[in-house]
Design an enzyme around this catalytic site. Structure first.
Site, short mmCIF file in Angstrom:
data_model
loop_
_atom_site.label_atom_id
_atom_site.label_comp_id
_atom_site.label_asym_id
_atom_site.label_seq_id
_atom_site.Cartn_x
_atom_site.Cartn_y
_atom_site.Cartn_z
N SER A 1 -9.24 2.05 3.07
CA SER A 1 -8.35 2.82 2.21
C SER A 1 -7.31 1.96 1.49
O SER A 1 -6.54 2.47 0.68
CB SER A 1 -7.61 3.87 3.05
OG SER A 1 -6.80 3.23 4.05
N SER B 1 -9.70 -0.16 7.22
CA SER B 1 -9.15 -0.06 5.87
C SER B 1 -8.52 -1.33 5.32
O SER B 1 -8.20 -1.39 4.13
CB SER B 1 -8.13 1.08 5.81
OG SER B 1 -8.76 2.31 6.00
N LYS C 1 0.83 -1.20 0.00
CA LYS C 1 0.00 0.00 0.00
C LYS C 1 0.87 1.26 0.00
O LYS C 1 1.88 1.32 0.70
CB LYS C 1 -0.91 -0.03 1.23
CG LYS C 1 -1.91 1.12 1.35
CD LYS C 1 -2.76 0.93 2.59
CE LYS C 1 -3.79 2.03 2.77
NZ LYS C 1 -4.64 1.80 3.97
#
Length: 550
Positions: free
Chosen positions: A229, A253, A155
């Site tokens: 996210s 997330s 990420k």
């Protein structure tokens, strides 16, 4: 807050934070007023709940022995290599059926296909060919490490040395990370190979349509979002671009995109996995964890990731980490899965109140499966869940505003979601913020007491209350009614970031063709128990093996 007065993130983008402060005050005042009506008792007779007491409570909590025997993982071999999970790949390498170099070639062909990527891939990380060749050699010479040749995505808020890591923001420019984050370094040391930087919402909290990179579309329906996210990590896993990915979880997330994309992800106990080298959204809520396509894969990855690194001040004690790791490395057995003697809790309020009928049906089917396997099912509720939900919002926005305070002269460069949350974080007073921080220790005690009173091993809740949000209007549908996504998406997940408890999201089924998840929550350090329960579920069902294109 009720659903109708939950503030959404649709305000117009602003040039300065002052432009948004009047609306931010209106958004936050109902939360703050509710908190002020229930102040904590004053010293010297008030409760012991300094901010440090929260991590101390977790550190002092015993590691529970898991009552669940992990079933043996059924290795798949008769499938294309891009379909193989972590344990499948390791078995294929061990048998000589394929090599890391061959798998890299197959995966790379998929990365360049925009229809597969869907916006998930931001950059390909250099060095994969050399690392794969070294893994080939290690497998051939009998020196393979635990995750040798397993390719993983990262990420875009987690540092990878030499790679662009921008936190999905225009404020960070063309930043190149100088060193690996602890989690990346640990996976590398175990033989895994980072190959993709994947998309995130801005600083893991921004809008669905990222201002720098755009939105990541859901492989199950390209008109919908993957969930945030950890948007790109979910998209890459769901489209079989990688078998493993790193995500972060501050309000859900990791778990939200896992639920919406038919994946398995874990938010570990707070402090189990170091945050060093990861851009902070909210330092008391941030968790780092792995995402994959099965719980068995996650158990192996988490064992590598767990433990203090000497830098993260919230890190788990060495002895506790070792006990958790000892449970994670325990091999599965070939015996038929059984949950005899296991007590599972199910909620009657909060987690079930804003859920589509399809989500509830999938959750109930999972609970029935556990019951059939011998588990005893009892009702358990997390005390004051409504208040905790408000406290999550206050803590997250205040800590975000503090983290971004030095860049407010660049406010116009943030996307609208980040702008709105920063503005809200400037509204609470120090007393408002610290009230929410101080209540955490008391809430943790209440939650653990609820587990103890009911004698449960795991709490089983619906995952996200609806299927993936539509990108056209950023809404989610519950029983035919459209709701702003923000009122639904983190409702069932954020409480456990606040409490610091381990929580796994696993595939539960489908509603109108879209994935839904089930959430498995444990007491402190019961990470392995939660994963074992998910592994049991996945040993008797095949929902987690289904993919978007059939």
């Amino acid at each position: 807050m009720t659903t109708t007065d939950y503030p959404d993130l649709t305000a117009a983008s602003a040039t300065t934070v002052d432009d948004l402060l009047p609306q931010a005050r209106a958004d936050m005042e109902p939360l703050l007023a509710a908190g002020r009506r229930t102040p904590l008792a004053s010293v010297p007779d008030g409760p012991a709940c300094e901010p440090a007491h929260s991590t101390a409570l977790l550190a002092a909590s015993p590691v529970p022995a898991s009552p669940i025997e992990a079933p043996a993982h059924a290795v798949r071999t008769d499938t294309p290599v891009h379909e193989l999970g972590v344990l499948d790949l390791l078995a294929a390498y061990r048998s000589g059926a394929t090599t890391p170099t061959d798998v890299l070639t197959a995966l790379r062909a998929r990365w360049s296909d925009p229809e597969l990527s869907g916006g998930a891939v931001l950059a390909v990380i250099d060095g994969a060919d050399g690392a794969a060749a070294d893994s080939d050699r290690r497998w051939s010479t009998g020196t393979a490490r635990p995750l040798e040749g397993v390719f993983f995505a990262v990420k875009d808020i987690i540092d990878v040395a030499g790679a662009p890591v921008t936190a999905g923001s225009r404020t960070t420019g063309d930043r190149i990370a100088a060193t690996d984050a602890t989690v990346v370094a640990r996976l590398r040391a175990a033989g895994a190979i980072p190959v993709l930087m994947t998309a995130t919402t801005e600083f893991a909290c921004g809008a669905t349509h990222n201002a720098r990179y755009g939105a990541v579309t859901n492989p199950w329906d390209r008109n919908r979002w993957t969930g945030g996210s950890s948007t790109g990590s979910a998209g890459a896993l769901a489209e079989r671009l990688v078998p493993l990915a790193l995500g972060t979880d501050t309000g859900g997330s990791i778990r939200v995109p896992s639920a919406l994309c038919n994946l398995t992800g874990i938010k570990p106990t707070y402090g189990l996995v170091p945050r060093t080298g990861v851009a902070s959204l909210s330092w008391t809520l941030d968790h780092i964890g792995p995402m994959a396509r099965s719980a068995a894969d996650l158990r192996l990855a988490l064992e590598v990731l767990a433990g203090p690194d000497g830098y993260d001040p919230a890190a788990v004690p060495d002895e506790t980490a070792q006990q958790v790791q000892d449970g994670l490395v325990a091999a599965g057995t070939a015996a038929a899965p059984s949950l005899a003697g296991v007590r599972l809790g199910v909620p009657t309020t909060w987690f079930t109140e804003l859920c589509d009928a399809g989500v509830l049906a999938a959750w109930e089917t999972v609970v029935d499966t556990f019951r059939t396997l011998g588990a005893e099912i009892v009702s358990v509720d997390i005390p004051e869940a409504h208040q905790l939900h408000d406290d999550v919002t206050i803590v997250m926005t205040c800590e975000l505003a503090s983290n971004q305070e030095g860049a407010l002269e660049k406010f116009a460069l943030y996307d609208v979601g980040t702008q709105v949350r920063i503005a809200r974080g400037l509204v609470p007073s120090a007393v408002d913020y610290l009230r929410s921080v101080r209540r955490r220790t008391l809430a943790q005690q209440d939650a653990i007491r609820a587990f103890d009173t009911a004698g449960i091993d795991v709490l089983v809740t619906p995952g996200v209350g609806a299927t993936a949000a539509r990108l056209s209007d950023v809404t989610m549908e519950i029983d035919g009614v459209r709701y702003p996504m923000q009122s639904i998406v983190g409702r069932n997940t954020g409480l456990f970031d606040y409490l610091g408890l381990p929580a796994v999201m696993a595939p539960a089924g489908f509603s109108d063709g879209m994935p839904v998840g089930v959430q498995l929550v444990g007491r402190p350090w019961a990470d392995d128990t939660c994963l074992r329960l998910a592994q049991v579920l996945q040993s008797v069902t095949d929902v987690h093996d289904r993919r978007a294109d059939g």
